[in-house]
Scaffold this active site. Structure first.
Site, PDB file in Angstrom:
ATOM      1  N   GLU A   1      -7.888  -3.789   5.216  1.00 54.76           N
ATOM      2  CA  GLU A   1      -7.748  -3.682   3.765  1.00 54.76           C
ATOM      3  C   GLU A   1      -6.670  -4.628   3.235  1.00 54.76           C
ATOM      4  O   GLU A   1      -6.793  -5.173   2.132  1.00 54.76           O
ATOM      5  CB  GLU A   1      -7.422  -2.236   3.394  1.00 54.76           C
ATOM      6  CG  GLU A   1      -8.545  -1.265   3.705  1.00 54.76           C
ATOM      7  CD  GLU A   1      -8.082   0.172   3.842  1.00 54.76           C
ATOM      8  OE1 GLU A   1      -8.536   1.009   3.055  1.00 54.76           O
ATOM      9  OE2 GLU A   1      -7.245   0.438   4.737  1.00 54.76           O
TER      10      GLU A   1
ATOM     11  N   ASN B   1       0.875  -1.170   0.000  1.00 52.96           N
ATOM     12  CA  ASN B   1       0.000   0.000   0.000  1.00 52.96           C
ATOM     13  C   ASN B   1       0.910   1.217   0.000  1.00 52.96           C
ATOM     14  O   ASN B   1       1.445   1.609   1.043  1.00 52.96           O
ATOM     15  CB  ASN B   1      -0.914  -0.011   1.227  1.00 52.96           C
ATOM     16  CG  ASN B   1      -1.867   1.169   1.264  1.00 52.96           C
ATOM     17  OD1 ASN B   1      -1.816   2.062   0.428  1.00 52.96           O
ATOM     18  ND2 ASN B   1      -2.743   1.185   2.255  1.00 52.96           N
TER      19      ASN B   1
ATOM     20  N   ARG C   1      -2.738  -2.052  -3.438  1.00 54.75           N
ATOM     21  CA  ARG C   1      -3.869  -1.141  -3.348  1.00 54.75           C
ATOM     22  C   ARG C   1      -3.666  -0.050  -4.395  1.00 54.75           C
ATOM     23  O   ARG C   1      -2.638   0.621  -4.423  1.00 54.75           O
ATOM     24  CB  ARG C   1      -3.945  -0.494  -1.970  1.00 54.75           C
ATOM     25  CG  ARG C   1      -5.110   0.482  -1.846  1.00 54.75           C
ATOM     26  CD  ARG C   1      -4.997   1.345  -0.605  1.00 54.75           C
ATOM     27  NE  ARG C   1      -6.104   2.283  -0.502  1.00 54.75           N
ATOM     28  CZ  ARG C   1      -6.052   3.411   0.189  1.00 54.75           C
ATOM     29  NH1 ARG C   1      -4.959   3.732   0.840  1.00 54.75           N
ATOM     30  NH2 ARG C   1      -7.093   4.206   0.252  1.00 54.75           N
TER      31      ARG C   1
ATOM     32  N   ARG D   1      -8.008  17.487   4.651  1.00 56.35           N
ATOM     33  CA  ARG D   1      -8.837  17.713   3.469  1.00 56.35           C
ATOM     34  C   ARG D   1     -10.147  18.387   3.852  1.00 56.35           C
ATOM     35  O   ARG D   1     -10.730  18.081   4.891  1.00 56.35           O
ATOM     36  CB  ARG D   1      -9.118  16.384   2.748  1.00 56.35           C
ATOM     37  CG  ARG D   1      -7.911  15.827   2.029  1.00 56.35           C
ATOM     38  CD  ARG D   1      -8.191  14.450   1.443  1.00 56.35           C
ATOM     39  NE  ARG D   1      -7.484  13.405   2.168  1.00 56.35           N
ATOM     40  CZ  ARG D   1      -7.638  12.112   1.941  1.00 56.35           C
ATOM     41  NH1 ARG D   1      -8.507  11.682   1.035  1.00 56.35           N
ATOM     42  NH2 ARG D   1      -6.948  11.223   2.635  1.00 56.35           N
TER      43      ARG D   1
ATOM     44  N   HIS E   1     -12.256   4.282  -0.511  1.00 58.16           N
ATOM     45  CA  HIS E   1     -12.209   3.415   0.675  1.00 58.16           C
ATOM     46  C   HIS E   1     -12.954   2.100   0.439  1.00 58.16           C
ATOM     47  O   HIS E   1     -13.401   1.446   1.382  1.00 58.16           O
ATOM     48  CB  HIS E   1     -12.809   4.118   1.914  1.00 58.16           C
ATOM     49  CG  HIS E   1     -11.956   5.220   2.449  1.00 58.16           C
ATOM     50  ND1 HIS E   1     -12.481   6.407   2.904  1.00 58.16           N
ATOM     51  CD2 HIS E   1     -10.611   5.324   2.596  1.00 58.16           C
ATOM     52  CE1 HIS E   1     -11.495   7.201   3.309  1.00 58.16           C
ATOM     53  NE2 HIS E   1     -10.348   6.556   3.142  1.00 58.16           N
TER      54      HIS E   1
END
Length: 400
Positions: free
Chosen positions: A379, A9, A93, A241, A181
């Site tokens: 994940e 990742n 990913r 963000r 996500h």
């Protein structure tokens, strides 16, 4: 030798890695770690499945190790720490798969070239996701690689949920709501039925709350709507963000403050959210421990926006049966979970304050019409599962 799958990742300045043994009924974690500060002061750390350190290295300040150097170091490390396992594949990913990739995909030069075309859709993520794919292809060309996409889970959403009210000349270029996500939501959708049987066919809202934060409405295990849209800056306010913002604000920034696109990009991706509002930190732990008014405002705004989006997603589902918290904040900030649940009482959610404080999976009362849960996401395991499954499919389809 037993088989093993490496999961990568990659971000702009770090690479997280996990090594899984290919065992039944699912891949089993052997080790994990990360390499941070790739272009400043790189640090390597690895731990076994029990959490004990099995490797560490620090480079000099100013070393520009980069993704190439980091992957090279990782490959050498794994050669001495795979035990009796043979590396059979690498799963990655990849944030954006566009409309074309709705399933994990075996990487080829043609696939890499196609994924590069999505860089304008995820400029702060996609280039760094692709970097280690290229390095592995160069160093270990015979090793299969599988790309797993954060957007793929959301391709099941109705067309209306993915649409913007813009002319076809723009939307035909791929301007639509993609959602992100997805690997996290897919894992939660697979794990939740083991805890709550009615979630199999129920109306579920998952709040993935971390430095990046979003929410997703899921029905019968499929994504129905999500808070992130065209980019991963949309929706909830996050660590740095902005989350959703009136497009008119962008026009104001350009016309009145004379900001160019790159300055606006830096503002909404790196200088806003919890950090921008508080002026103190992007870390929720710091803000919860602060007595500064701006810190409280940042937390209040975060909780308020979660409540707004919760109502919107419940409307998309026609109601709600289950609420799940996951991600760094969702899993480790009981104060945030408590506030969100108390604000959601109108939906029929009754918080069990003691359970929430103890951090047990179910945090709603048994009498609550809407059940609430805290479930750690995984994940990396989802990527390992996909990689294993795709390899098995490819092998079955190979001529005898």
């Amino acid at each position: 030798m037993a088989d093993a799958i490496l999961v990568l990742n990659a971000g702009s300045s770090s690479i997280k890695f996990s090594l899984f043994a290919d065992r039944d009924p699912q891949p089993d974690l052997l080790l994990r770690g990360q390499i941070e500060g790739l272009y400043t002061a790189p640090v390597f750390a690895a731990k076994n499945s029990a959490g004990a350190s099995i490797g560490a290295h620090r480079w000099q300040e100013g070393t520009r190790l980069g993704h190439d150097g980091a992957i090279s170091h990782l490959i050498e490390f794994l050669r001495g720490h795979r035990e009796d396992h043979r590396l059979i594949a690498v799963g990655h990913r990849v944030v954006h798969g566009g409309l074309e990739y709705s399933q994990p995909t075996l990487v080829t030069p043609q696939v890499i070239a196609r994924l590069e075309q999505f860089v304008p859709l995820a400029p702060l993520h996609q280039p760094h996701n692709l970097a280690p794919i290229r390095v592995v292809a160069e160093r270990l060309p015979q090793l299969p690689q599988v790309a797993c996409f954060d957007t793929a889970f959301h391709r099941s959403q109705p067309e209306l949920a993915q649409a913007f009210a813009l002319p076809a000349s723009i939307t035909d270029r791929g301007v639509r709501r993609y959602g992100f996500h997805g690997l996290s939501y897919e894992y939660i959708a697979s794990a939740l039925p083991h805890l709550d049987e009615k979630a199999n066919n129920g109306r579920v809202i998952v709040a993935h709350l971390g430095n990046g934060a979003s929410m997703c409405a899921i029905k019968a295990g499929r994504s129905v709507a999500s808070t992130m849209g065209f980019t991963a800056v949309d929706g909830l306010p996050m660590g740095t963000r902005s989350g959703s913002i009136d497009p008119g604000v962008m026009l104001y920034l350009m016309d009145e403050l004379k900001m160019d696109p790159r300055a606006i990009e830096k503002l909404i991706y790196q200088q806003s959210g919890l950090l921008g509002v508080s002026g103190i930190s992007s870390d929720m732990r710091t803000l919860l421990g602060s007595d500064q008014p701006r810190a409280r405002l940042a937390v209040d705004l975060f909780v308020y926006r979660i409540g707004r989006e919760l109502g919107s997603l419940a409307a998309a589902l026609g109601g709600i049966d289950v609420l799940v918290f996951t991600g760094g904040i969702g899993e480790h900030a009981p104060a945030i979970r408590e506030r969100v649940c108390l604000d959601a009482a109108w939906l029929g959610l009754e918080l069990d304050a003691n359970a929430n404080a103890r951090r047990v999976p179910r945090i709603s009362t048994q009498a609550s019409r809407v059940s609430a849960w805290t479930i750690p996401t995984n994940e990396e395991l989802m990527i390992a599962r996909h990689t294993r499954s795709l390899l098995a499919t490819v092998q079955r389809e190979m001529p005898a």
